[in-house]
Design a protein around this motif. Structure first.
Motif, PDB file in Angstrom:
ATOM      1  N   ASP A  60       0.833  -1.193   0.000  1.00  0.00           N
ATOM      2  CA  ASP A  60       0.000   0.000   0.000  1.00  0.00           C
ATOM      3  C   ASP A  60       0.878   1.258   0.000  1.00  0.00           C
ATOM      4  O   ASP A  60       0.631   2.204  -0.746  1.00  0.00           O
ATOM      5  CB  ASP A  60      -0.929  -0.007   1.215  1.00  0.00           C
ATOM      6  N   TYR A  61       1.912   1.246   0.811  1.00  0.00           N
ATOM      7  CA  TYR A  61       2.844   2.377   0.864  1.00  0.00           C
ATOM      8  C   TYR A  61       3.516   2.585  -0.492  1.00  0.00           C
ATOM      9  O   TYR A  61       3.660   3.719  -0.962  1.00  0.00           O
ATOM     10  CB  TYR A  61       3.896   2.142   1.950  1.00  0.00           C
ATOM     11  N   LEU A  62       3.902   1.505  -1.139  1.00  0.00           N
ATOM     12  CA  LEU A  62       4.552   1.614  -2.451  1.00  0.00           C
ATOM     13  C   LEU A  62       3.615   2.210  -3.498  1.00  0.00           C
ATOM     14  O   LEU A  62       4.063   2.938  -4.388  1.00  0.00           O
ATOM     15  CB  LEU A  62       5.052   0.245  -2.915  1.00  0.00           C
ATOM     16  N   GLU A  63       2.335   1.916  -3.408  1.00  0.00           N
ATOM     17  CA  GLU A  63       1.373   2.413  -4.388  1.00  0.00           C
ATOM     18  C   GLU A  63       0.901   3.829  -4.092  1.00  0.00           C
ATOM     19  O   GLU A  63       0.387   4.504  -4.969  1.00  0.00           O
ATOM     20  CB  GLU A  63       0.163   1.470  -4.459  1.00  0.00           C
ATOM     21  N   ASN A  64       1.077   4.282  -2.868  1.00  0.00           N
ATOM     22  CA  ASN A  64       0.613   5.603  -2.456  1.00  0.00           C
ATOM     23  C   ASN A  64       1.544   6.685  -2.979  1.00  0.00           C
ATOM     24  O   ASN A  64       2.757   6.536  -2.944  1.00  0.00           O
ATOM     25  CB  ASN A  64       0.551   5.644  -0.921  1.00  0.00           C
ATOM     26  N   GLU A  65       0.988   7.789  -3.436  1.00  0.00           N
ATOM     27  CA  GLU A  65       1.771   8.897  -3.979  1.00  0.00           C
ATOM     28  C   GLU A  65       2.234   9.874  -2.898  1.00  0.00           C
ATOM     29  O   GLU A  65       2.735  10.938  -3.209  1.00  0.00           O
ATOM     30  CB  GLU A  65       0.950   9.647  -5.029  1.00  0.00           C
ATOM     31  N   SER A  66       2.081   9.526  -1.655  1.00  0.00           N
ATOM     32  CA  SER A  66       2.445  10.403  -0.553  1.00  0.00           C
ATOM     33  C   SER A  66       3.934  10.753  -0.571  1.00  0.00           C
ATOM     34  O   SER A  66       4.767   9.979  -1.013  1.00  0.00           O
ATOM     35  CB  SER A  66       2.118   9.702   0.777  1.00  0.00           C
ATOM     36  N   SER A  67       4.237  11.939  -0.081  1.00  0.00           N
ATOM     37  CA  SER A  67       5.642  12.349   0.008  1.00  0.00           C
ATOM     38  C   SER A  67       6.234  11.993   1.368  1.00  0.00           C
ATOM     39  O   SER A  67       7.355  12.379   1.667  1.00  0.00           O
ATOM     40  CB  SER A  67       5.771  13.854  -0.253  1.00  0.00           C
ATOM     41  N   ASN A  68       5.477  11.284   2.184  1.00  0.00           N
ATOM     42  CA  ASN A  68       6.001  10.803   3.461  1.00  0.00           C
ATOM     43  C   ASN A  68       6.939   9.630   3.214  1.00  0.00           C
ATOM     44  O   ASN A  68       6.649   8.767   2.395  1.00  0.00           O
ATOM     45  CB  ASN A  68       4.869  10.357   4.387  1.00  0.00           C
ATOM     46  N   ILE A  69       8.034   9.624   3.942  1.00  0.00           N
ATOM     47  CA  ILE A  69       9.012   8.546   3.797  1.00  0.00           C
ATOM     48  C   ILE A  69       8.891   7.603   4.986  1.00  0.00           C
ATOM     49  O   ILE A  69       8.957   8.035   6.135  1.00  0.00           O
ATOM     50  CB  ILE A  69      10.439   9.118   3.699  1.00  0.00           C
ATOM     51  N   ILE A  70       8.704   6.325   4.681  1.00  0.00           N
ATOM     52  CA  ILE A  70       8.720   5.285   5.720  1.00  0.00           C
ATOM     53  C   ILE A  70       9.894   4.379   5.389  1.00  0.00           C
ATOM     54  O   ILE A  70       9.871   3.653   4.396  1.00  0.00           O
ATOM     55  CB  ILE A  70       7.415   4.473   5.760  1.00  0.00           C
ATOM     56  N   PRO A  71      10.953   4.429   6.200  1.00  0.00           N
ATOM     57  CA  PRO A  71      12.112   3.580   5.926  1.00  0.00           C
ATOM     58  C   PRO A  71      11.738   2.093   6.009  1.00  0.00           C
ATOM     59  O   PRO A  71      10.881   1.708   6.815  1.00  0.00           O
ATOM     60  CB  PRO A  71      13.099   3.937   7.049  1.00  0.00           C
ATOM     61  N   PRO A  72      12.362   1.260   5.187  1.00  0.00           N
ATOM     62  CA  PRO A  72      12.089  -0.179   5.250  1.00  0.00           C
ATOM     63  C   PRO A  72      12.294  -0.748   6.657  1.00  0.00           C
ATOM     64  O   PRO A  72      11.612  -1.695   7.048  1.00  0.00           O
ATOM     65  CB  PRO A  72      13.089  -0.777   4.264  1.00  0.00           C
ATOM     66  N   GLY A  73      13.193  -0.148   7.407  1.00  0.00           N
ATOM     67  CA  GLY A  73      13.434  -0.608   8.774  1.00  0.00           C
ATOM     68  C   GLY A  73      12.206  -0.533   9.649  1.00  0.00           C
ATOM     69  O   GLY A  73      12.047  -1.322  10.584  1.00  0.00           O
ATOM     70  N   THR A  74      11.306   0.405   9.356  1.00  0.00           N
ATOM     71  CA  THR A  74      10.057   0.513  10.108  1.00  0.00           C
ATOM     72  C   THR A  74       9.227  -0.754   9.936  1.00  0.00           C
ATOM     73  O   THR A  74       8.671  -1.289  10.895  1.00  0.00           O
ATOM     74  CB  THR A  74       9.254   1.746   9.640  1.00  0.00           C
ATOM     75  N   PHE A  75       9.176  -1.231   8.698  1.00  0.00           N
ATOM     76  CA  PHE A  75       8.428  -2.467   8.426  1.00  0.00           C
ATOM     77  C   PHE A  75       9.157  -3.679   9.018  1.00  0.00           C
ATOM     78  O   PHE A  75       8.523  -4.594   9.534  1.00  0.00           O
ATOM     79  CB  PHE A  75       8.231  -2.645   6.920  1.00  0.00           C
ATOM     80  N   LEU A  76      10.477  -3.671   8.956  1.00  0.00           N
ATOM     81  CA  LEU A  76      11.246  -4.774   9.539  1.00  0.00           C
ATOM     82  C   LEU A  76      11.054  -4.824  11.058  1.00  0.00           C
ATOM     83  O   LEU A  76      10.906  -5.910  11.630  1.00  0.00           O
ATOM     84  CB  LEU A  76      12.735  -4.647   9.189  1.00  0.00           C
ATOM     85  N   LYS A  77      11.021  -3.671  11.703  1.00  0.00           N
ATOM     86  CA  LYS A  77      10.755  -3.631  13.154  1.00  0.00           C
ATOM     87  C   LYS A  77       9.425  -4.303  13.470  1.00  0.00           C
ATOM     88  O   LYS A  77       9.318  -5.070  14.432  1.00  0.00           O
ATOM     89  CB  LYS A  77      10.694  -2.184  13.658  1.00  0.00           C
ATOM     90  N   VAL A 140      11.440   9.865  -3.609  1.00  0.00           N
ATOM     91  CA  VAL A 140      10.748  10.901  -2.836  1.00  0.00           C
ATOM     92  C   VAL A 140      11.759  11.945  -2.350  1.00  0.00           C
ATOM     93  O   VAL A 140      11.522  13.149  -2.464  1.00  0.00           O
ATOM     94  CB  VAL A 140       9.965  10.293  -1.648  1.00  0.00           C
ATOM     95  N   ARG A 141      12.895  11.473  -1.832  1.00  0.00           N
ATOM     96  CA  ARG A 141      13.937  12.414  -1.374  1.00  0.00           C
ATOM     97  C   ARG A 141      14.437  13.283  -2.524  1.00  0.00           C
ATOM     98  O   ARG A 141      14.601  14.489  -2.374  1.00  0.00           O
ATOM     99  CB  ARG A 141      15.108  11.652  -0.753  1.00  0.00           C
ATOM    100  N   ALA A 142      14.689  12.677  -3.677  1.00  0.00           N
ATOM    101  CA  ALA A 142      15.192  13.419  -4.835  1.00  0.00           C
ATOM    102  C   ALA A 142      14.179  14.479  -5.277  1.00  0.00           C
ATOM    103  O   ALA A 142      14.568  15.605  -5.600  1.00  0.00           O
ATOM    104  CB  ALA A 142      15.500  12.465  -5.985  1.00  0.00           C
ATOM    105  N   ARG A 143      12.914  14.137  -5.262  1.00  0.00           N
ATOM    106  CA  ARG A 143      11.881  15.106  -5.645  1.00  0.00           C
ATOM    107  C   ARG A 143      11.791  16.235  -4.630  1.00  0.00           C
ATOM    108  O   ARG A 143      11.535  17.383  -4.987  1.00  0.00           O
ATOM    109  CB  ARG A 143      10.534  14.412  -5.806  1.00  0.00           C
ATOM    110  N   GLN A 144      11.986  15.923  -3.368  1.00  0.00           N
ATOM    111  CA  GLN A 144      11.937  16.947  -2.335  1.00  0.00           C
ATOM    112  C   GLN A 144      13.141  17.884  -2.413  1.00  0.00           C
ATOM    113  O   GLN A 144      13.017  19.075  -2.183  1.00  0.00           O
ATOM    114  CB  GLN A 144      11.858  16.304  -0.944  1.00  0.00           C
ATOM    115  N   GLU A 145      14.299  17.341  -2.756  1.00  0.00           N
ATOM    116  CA  GLU A 145      15.524  18.143  -2.823  1.00  0.00           C
ATOM    117  C   GLU A 145      15.596  18.977  -4.094  1.00  0.00           C
ATOM    118  O   GLU A 145      16.211  20.031  -4.107  1.00  0.00           O
ATOM    119  CB  GLU A 145      16.750  17.233  -2.706  1.00  0.00           C
ATOM    120  N   LYS A 146      15.005  18.499  -5.167  1.00  0.00           N
ATOM    121  CA  LYS A 146      14.959  19.208  -6.453  1.00  0.00           C
ATOM    122  C   LYS A 146      16.297  19.851  -6.806  1.00  0.00           C
ATOM    123  O   LYS A 146      16.401  21.055  -7.025  1.00  0.00           O
ATOM    124  CB  LYS A 146      13.863  20.274  -6.428  1.00  0.00           C
TER     125      LYS A 146
END
Length: 165
Positions: A60-77, A140-146
């Protein structure tokens, strides 16, 4: 940037509880029916359901266009919490230094192909999903940094360059 965990709810459900009237009789009956059915499952089945929930949250996170970043480690935790394995035990299991695992869990270290394959073998989540999480966050980071104007590039402009040459 701190990750917003809008997909991983504290009760283990996946989704947004604001989209449902939790006080309605229909919702209460559905919740009761699910609880009754869930209580009939074996511990192994319950574990698999919880891990599937995490996998679906990842997708769901991968399909969402949100600019929020959830590190993979969050899911691993969350996976480690579900299987009740602490960080030190898991780090030893995968022949890692505990500090390196902590960095991965906190988003300070990226998941590479080797780690993704270890995670795929351990949890019911494909290596490609783990890697796609990293890719999404990097974009997402690259788009935010522009740092560059990407609108200056187009197939039409490229073709014009070819014609000139």
């Amino acid at each position: 940037m701190k990750a917003k965990e809008e997909y991983l709810l504290e009760d283990g459900l996946v989704g947004d509880p604001n989209g449902v009237d939790q006080n309605s009789e229909g919702y209460k009956r559905l919740k009761q029916a699910i609880a009754e059915r869930y209580s009939s499952y074996t511990e192994s089945e319950k574990l698999n359901i919880k891990l599937d929930g995490i996998r679906f949250a990842m997708l769901d996170y991968l399909e969402n266009e949100s600019s929020n970043i959830i590190p993979p480690g969050t899911f691993l935790k969350r996976c480690l919490d579900v299987v009740m394995v602490n960080q030190k035990t898991f780090a030893n299991y995968i022949d890692w230094d505990t500090g390196n695992l902590t960095k991965l869990l906190n988003g300070q270290r990226k998941i590479n192909a080797d780690v993704a394959m270890i995670l795929e073998a351990t949890f019911p989540v494909s290596a490609s999903i783990w890697l796609r999480l990293e890719d999404k966050n990097e974009l997402v980071r690259a788009r935010q940094e522009k740092t560059r104007d990407y609108h200056q590039y187009s197939l039409k402009k490229l073709q014009q360059q070819v014609v000139k040459a």
